[in-house]
Design a protein around this motif. Structure first.
Motif, short mmCIF file in Angstrom:
data_model
loop_
_atom_site.label_atom_id
_atom_site.label_comp_id
_atom_site.label_asym_id
_atom_site.label_seq_id
_atom_site.Cartn_x
_atom_site.Cartn_y
_atom_site.Cartn_z
N GLU A 182 1.10 -1.54 -0.29
CA GLU A 182 -0.03 0.08 -0.25
C GLU A 182 0.82 1.29 -0.22
OE1 GLU A 182 -3.77 1.95 2.72
OE2 GLU A 182 -2.67 -0.27 2.59
N LYS A 183 1.91 1.23 0.91
CA LYS A 183 2.85 2.40 0.21
C LYS A 183 4.13 2.59 -0.70
CE LYS A 183 3.02 3.32 5.61
NZ LYS A 183 3.55 4.60 6.35
N ALA A 184 3.67 1.54 -1.27
CA ALA A 184 4.44 1.47 -2.25
C ALA A 184 3.70 2.12 -3.43
CB ALA A 184 5.28 0.64 -2.28
N GLY A 185 1.99 1.59 -3.38
CA GLY A 185 1.84 2.19 -4.34
C GLY A 185 0.98 0.59 -5.16
N LEU A 186 1.71 -0.21 -4.78
CA LEU A 186 2.27 -2.04 -5.58
C LEU A 186 0.79 -2.45 -5.41
CD1 LEU A 186 5.70 -2.12 -5.53
CD2 LEU A 186 3.94 -0.91 -7.35
N SER A 187 0.22 -3.59 -6.05
CA SER A 187 -0.79 -4.63 -5.33
C SER A 187 0.11 -5.74 -4.76
CB SER A 187 -1.12 -5.37 -6.48
OG SER A 187 -0.85 -5.73 -7.14
N THR A 188 -0.86 -6.83 -3.83
CA THR A 188 -0.04 -8.26 -3.28
C THR A 188 -0.02 -9.36 -3.63
OG1 THR A 188 -0.13 -6.47 -1.61
CG2 THR A 188 0.28 -8.93 -1.17
N VAL A 189 0.16 -10.64 -4.07
CA VAL A 189 0.05 -11.28 -4.04
C VAL A 189 0.16 -12.51 -3.35
CG1 VAL A 189 1.20 -13.11 -6.33
CG2 VAL A 189 0.77 -11.20 -6.56
N TYR A 190 -0.52 -13.29 -2.91
CA TYR A 190 0.05 -14.30 -2.29
C TYR A 190 0.20 -15.80 -2.19
CZ TYR A 190 -3.21 -10.74 -0.92
OH TYR A 190 -3.97 -9.26 -0.63
N LEU A 191 1.15 -16.34 -2.28
CA LEU A 191 1.48 -17.31 -1.64
C LEU A 191 0.88 -17.93 -0.88
CD1 LEU A 191 5.35 -16.86 -3.13
CD2 LEU A 191 3.56 -17.11 -4.25
N MET A 192 0.99 -19.56 -0.86
CA MET A 192 0.74 -20.36 -0.40
C MET A 192 1.96 -21.79 0.04
SD MET A 192 -2.11 -19.43 -2.77
CE MET A 192 -3.36 -18.69 -2.42
N LYS A 193 3.08 -20.87 1.30
CA LYS A 193 3.72 -21.73 0.96
C LYS A 193 3.42 -22.35 2.16
CE LYS A 193 7.08 -20.34 4.85
NZ LYS A 193 7.91 -19.36 5.60
N HIS A 194 4.23 -24.06 2.57
CA HIS A 194 4.11 -24.81 3.59
C HIS A 194 5.28 -25.36 4.06
CE1 HIS A 194 2.68 -28.79 5.40
NE2 HIS A 194 3.57 -29.33 4.50
N ARG A 195 5.34 -25.31 5.20
CA ARG A 195 6.43 -26.01 5.82
C ARG A 195 6.38 -27.23 6.22
NH1 ARG A 195 12.00 -23.24 7.13
NH2 ARG A 195 10.23 -20.73 7.16
N ASP A 196 7.80 -28.04 6.49
CA ASP A 196 7.57 -29.57 6.92
C ASP A 196 7.93 -28.97 8.91
OD1 ASP A 196 7.23 -32.65 5.98
OD2 ASP A 196 7.98 -32.11 7.82
N THR A 197 7.00 -29.47 9.11
CA THR A 197 7.49 -29.33 10.85
C THR A 197 8.92 -30.48 10.84
OG1 THR A 197 6.00 -29.97 11.65
CG2 THR A 197 5.17 -28.03 11.79
N ALA A 198 8.38 -30.78 10.49
CA ALA A 198 9.40 -32.46 10.99
C ALA A 198 10.77 -32.15 10.08
CB ALA A 198 9.31 -33.81 10.75
N THR A 199 11.02 -32.48 9.06
CA THR A 199 12.15 -32.06 7.98
C THR A 199 12.85 -29.91 8.10
OG1 THR A 199 11.41 -31.42 6.22
CG2 THR A 199 11.57 -33.58 6.76
N GLY A 200 12.03 -29.86 8.23
CA GLY A 200 11.91 -27.96 7.87
C GLY A 200 11.75 -27.70 6.83
N GLU A 201 10.99 -28.61 5.15
CA GLU A 201 11.25 -28.63 3.94
C GLU A 201 10.21 -27.61 3.45
OE1 GLU A 201 11.08 -30.45 -0.01
OE2 GLU A 201 11.05 -31.89 1.11
N VAL A 202 11.05 -26.56 2.74
CA VAL A 202 9.51 -25.59 2.45
C VAL A 202 8.77 -26.08 0.82
CG1 VAL A 202 9.24 -23.06 2.17
CG2 VAL A 202 10.67 -23.93 3.92
N THR A 203 7.83 -26.07 1.20
CA THR A 203 7.48 -26.15 -0.66
C THR A 203 5.90 -25.08 -0.68
OG1 THR A 203 5.38 -27.38 0.40
CG2 THR A 203 8.17 -28.23 -0.85
#
Ligand code: R5P
Length: 304
Positions: A182-203
């Motif tokens: 908003e401050k930068a006058g830009l729009s926002t795009v959303y990612l659905m990040k998932h982190r495996d709590t056991a391995t820490g792997e991010v997808t």
């Protein structure tokens, strides 16, 4: 008024002291042969308002004990008020018991800080809103968002709502990213990040919005292992982003993350110096901007 520094981020403490036009307080911090810490405050602080700068960065346990010993020693010497300036509040990620049997680490850290005799805390962007209520003493929380935004826009002047978007890497970062956009006058795009709590792997499981043909600004609070930065950047590049700028307040840069980031598709990484970044962790696309003036201002406000 006096300012002391622990050993975790002396360059930042030095910058703050310089801005306030005063030397850092004289203190000797040593370790016994068994590695226990000893602090020795070598100047008179009686009747003074004192600030102790110490990030709870790696090794967080040691830096926490050091901070508490400093606070206790200064209070014992008769300081009227002692404020812990903790640019990076280590242990704030463990703000709840994620599994039955885990400690609520950040709650206990707050108790340690209070038990040491500190009267107040100044910090920069606590990882979660759950952390604040753990303190019974006042906590002043500073934001580095504006500083990061200005730093990016001072070098990249051509962003428009047509050619650039802000990307929120995960659910937790949505309101932070939206405010930034908003401050930068830009729009926002959303990612659905998932982190495996056991391995820490991010997808990344999905995206809401388009990044094709656009410069992408990803805005986060911490770079820890770098998994979020590397994975989300790769994802948006594969979706057609022309360039990726990754902004984060706290550069934990654990393990080999600096090397991983330097080899990633990210065009520029901008972080602050709430945590001291050793030269061994610097890389060509990394910019470190100082929060010293924000903290110096906060300290001045406290003394009014
Ligand atoms: C998550 O809640 C945080 O906002 C950061 O995205 C996360 O701590 C970054 O960690 P890492 O660098 O290990 O992916």
């Amino acid at each position: 008024m006096k300012i002391f520094s622990g050993t975790s981020n002396e360059p930042l403490a030095g910058r703050i002291a310089k801005l306030l036009d005063m030397p850092l307080g004289d203190v000797e911090i040593t370790r016994f042969i068994d590695n226990e810490c000893r602090v020795f405050v070598r100047e008179d602080v009686s009747g003074q308002e004192v600030f102790v700068v110490q990030s709870l960065s790696e090794v967080a346990d040691q830096h926490l004990v050091e901070l508490c010993l400093l606070g206790s020693a200064i209070k014992n010497l008769g300081a009227t008020k002692v404020t812990a300036v903790i640019p990076w509040m280590g242990y704030s990620k463990q703000d709840k018991a994620f599994r039955k049997g885990e400690a609520i680490s950040s709650q206990l850290v707050a108790k340690f800080i209070e038990a040491a005799g500190f009267d107040a805390v100044i910090s920069v962007e606590l990882h979660s809103e759950n952390v604040l209520p753990f303190f019974r003493i006042p906590v002043i929380e500073i934001s580095a968002h504006e500083l990061l935004r200005e730093t990016l826009f001072s070098s990249e002047r051509n962003f428009t709502s047509e050619n650039a978007v802000v990307v929120s890497p995960d659910k937790g970062g949505v309101s932070r990213s939206e405010r930034f956009a908003e401050k930068a006058g830009l729009s926002t795009v959303y990612l659905m990040k998932h982190r495996d709590t056991a391995t820490g792997e991010v997808t990344v499981d999905g995206i809401e919005g388009a990044v094709d043909g656009k410069a992408v600004i990803i805005f986060d609070d911490i770079i820890n292992t770098g998994a979020t930065a590397v994975t989300t950047s790769k994802f948006v590049k594969e979706k057609g982003a022309t360039s990726v700028y990754f902004l984060a307040t706290h550069a934990v840069l654990a393990g080999h993350s600096a090397e991983t980031l330097s080899q990633s598709v990210i065009d520029k990484v901008i972080v602050t110096d709430t945590i001291a970044v050793p030269t061994t962790k610097h890389f060509a696309t990394l910019d470190v901007v100082s929060v010293s003036s924000l903290l110096a201002d906060a300290i001045m406000q406290q003394t009014k």
